[in-house]
Design an enzyme around this catalytic site. Structure first.
Site, PDB file in Angstrom:
ATOM      1  N   ASP A   1       4.971   5.979   7.003  1.00  0.00           N
ATOM      2  CA  ASP A   1       4.699   4.917   6.034  1.00  0.00           C
ATOM      3  C   ASP A   1       4.504   5.526   4.639  1.00  0.00           C
ATOM      4  O   ASP A   1       3.393   5.793   4.236  1.00  0.00           O
ATOM      5  CB  ASP A   1       3.449   4.166   6.469  1.00  0.00           C
ATOM      6  CG  ASP A   1       3.173   2.943   5.629  1.00  0.00           C
ATOM      7  OD1 ASP A   1       4.092   2.477   4.943  1.00  0.00           O
ATOM      8  OD2 ASP A   1       2.026   2.450   5.647  1.00  0.00           O
TER       9      ASP A   1
ATOM     10  N   HIS B   1       8.372   2.065  -0.296  1.00  0.00           N
ATOM     11  CA  HIS B   1       7.291   2.292  -1.267  1.00  0.00           C
ATOM     12  C   HIS B   1       6.955   3.768  -1.332  1.00  0.00           C
ATOM     13  O   HIS B   1       7.056   4.507  -0.353  1.00  0.00           O
ATOM     14  CB  HIS B   1       6.056   1.434  -0.952  1.00  0.00           C
ATOM     15  CG  HIS B   1       5.411   1.689   0.381  1.00  0.00           C
ATOM     16  ND1 HIS B   1       4.429   2.620   0.555  1.00  0.00           N
ATOM     17  CD2 HIS B   1       5.596   1.103   1.587  1.00  0.00           C
ATOM     18  CE1 HIS B   1       4.023   2.616   1.824  1.00  0.00           C
ATOM     19  NE2 HIS B   1       4.725   1.713   2.478  1.00  0.00           N
TER      20      HIS B   1
ATOM     21  N   ASP C   1       3.973   5.107  -2.620  1.00  0.00           N
ATOM     22  CA  ASP C   1       2.571   5.492  -2.448  1.00  0.00           C
ATOM     23  C   ASP C   1       2.219   5.567  -0.963  1.00  0.00           C
ATOM     24  O   ASP C   1       2.900   5.000  -0.116  1.00  0.00           O
ATOM     25  CB  ASP C   1       1.646   4.518  -3.171  1.00  0.00           C
ATOM     26  CG  ASP C   1       1.768   3.093  -2.649  1.00  0.00           C
ATOM     27  OD1 ASP C   1       2.860   2.711  -2.183  1.00  0.00           O
ATOM     28  OD2 ASP C   1       0.776   2.346  -2.694  1.00  0.00           O
TER      29      ASP C   1
ATOM     30  N   GLU D   1       2.224  -0.259  -3.116  1.00  0.00           N
ATOM     31  CA  GLU D   1       2.316  -1.145  -1.952  1.00  0.00           C
ATOM     32  C   GLU D   1       1.022  -1.190  -1.162  1.00  0.00           C
ATOM     33  O   GLU D   1       0.634  -2.234  -0.646  1.00  0.00           O
ATOM     34  CB  GLU D   1       3.467  -0.689  -1.043  1.00  0.00           C
ATOM     35  CG  GLU D   1       3.796  -1.641   0.100  1.00  0.00           C
ATOM     36  CD  GLU D   1       3.006  -1.383   1.380  1.00  0.00           C
ATOM     37  OE1 GLU D   1       3.090  -2.215   2.294  1.00  0.00           O
ATOM     38  OE2 GLU D   1       2.302  -0.352   1.469  1.00  0.00           O
ATOM     39  N   GLU D   2       0.339  -0.048  -1.078  1.00  0.00           N
ATOM     40  CA  GLU D   2      -0.840   0.027  -0.219  1.00  0.00           C
ATOM     41  C   GLU D   2      -2.015  -0.811  -0.723  1.00  0.00           C
ATOM     42  O   GLU D   2      -2.929  -1.106   0.039  1.00  0.00           O
ATOM     43  CB  GLU D   2      -1.280   1.490  -0.064  1.00  0.00           C
ATOM     44  CG  GLU D   2      -0.265   2.375   0.647  1.00  0.00           C
ATOM     45  CD  GLU D   2      -0.059   2.009   2.112  1.00  0.00           C
ATOM     46  OE1 GLU D   2      -0.790   1.146   2.627  1.00  0.00           O
ATOM     47  OE2 GLU D   2       0.831   2.594   2.734  1.00  0.00           O
TER      48      GLU D   2
END
Length: 206
Positions: free
Chosen positions: A75, A43, A45, A109-110
């Site tokens: 991440d 991802h 973001d 995603e977050e």
């Protein structure tokens, strides 16, 4: 960014936007089609960063003690770079592939993925319909001696928004009542936290 970098490696990429600025990047390295495709997913973001909370500049990508420090380094920018290097090295080496390798970077995603992976599956499922496996963050292949173990993720996090309303007698904080809307709300939240109740829809707690 990824579209430009992939192009430098001779790999064509497409960017699809669920909303302006909410992009999903898609690229495919062709194999001979003997096996179904493999998706390398990450991802794009990241979570917010407050500079005051960091010992280094979260936006500088500082290298310290052999590690890269920065917002999203783990991440999920690190995963993205590893996946890109995998694709690039396979392309440079002209490695014979029995399956297509799909490079997929998603937005959102977050906060649930509705404008990222979820949207892409709904709108462009045909681009990944031939995929058999997907590798992303959190899943690992560990090798110890001759033993190999695969970590399989069967589900992902999803936000669950719950609105609770509590009613009770009014009063002043200087003379607290034994039973108020606040105490009822606290008990309800304790029950949810301790899994003492199963709630699908809770319009009100009284």
């Amino acid at each position: 960014f990824w579209k430009q970098v992939l192009a430098q490696e001779g790999i064509e990429a497409q960017v699809f936007e669920s909303q302006p600025g909410r992009g999903v990047v898609y690229a495919r390295l062709k194999g001979n089609g003997e096996k179904k495709a493999l998706i390398l997913l990450h991802h794009l973001d990241v979570v917010p960063a407050v500079k005051a909370d960091w010992s280094v500049d979260p936006f500088a990508g500082e290298i310290k003690d052999g590690y890269v420090y920065g917002r999203g380094a783990i991440d999920c920018k690190g995963v993205a770079v590893v996946q890109f290097m995998t694709l690039a090295l396979l392309k440079r080496a002209g490695a014979p592939l029995t399956r297509d390798i799909i490079f997929l970077g998603t937005a959102d995603e977050e906060v649930g993925g509705r404008l990222g992976a979820g949207w892409f599956v709904e709108q462009h499922a045909d681009l990944i319909a031939d995929a058999e496996f997907l590798l992303t963050e959190g899943g690992n292949i560990r090798i110890q001696g001759e033993q190999r173990s695969y970590n399989v993720d069967i589900a992902e996090k999803a936000p669950c928004w719950i609105q609770l309303e509590a009613n009770g007698p009014a009063g002043h904080g200087s003379v607290p009542l034994r039973e108020t809307a606040v105490t009822r709300l606290i008990r309800a939240l304790e029950k949810i936290r301790n899994h003492e109740t199963h709630i699908k829809v809770v319009p009100a707690v009284q």
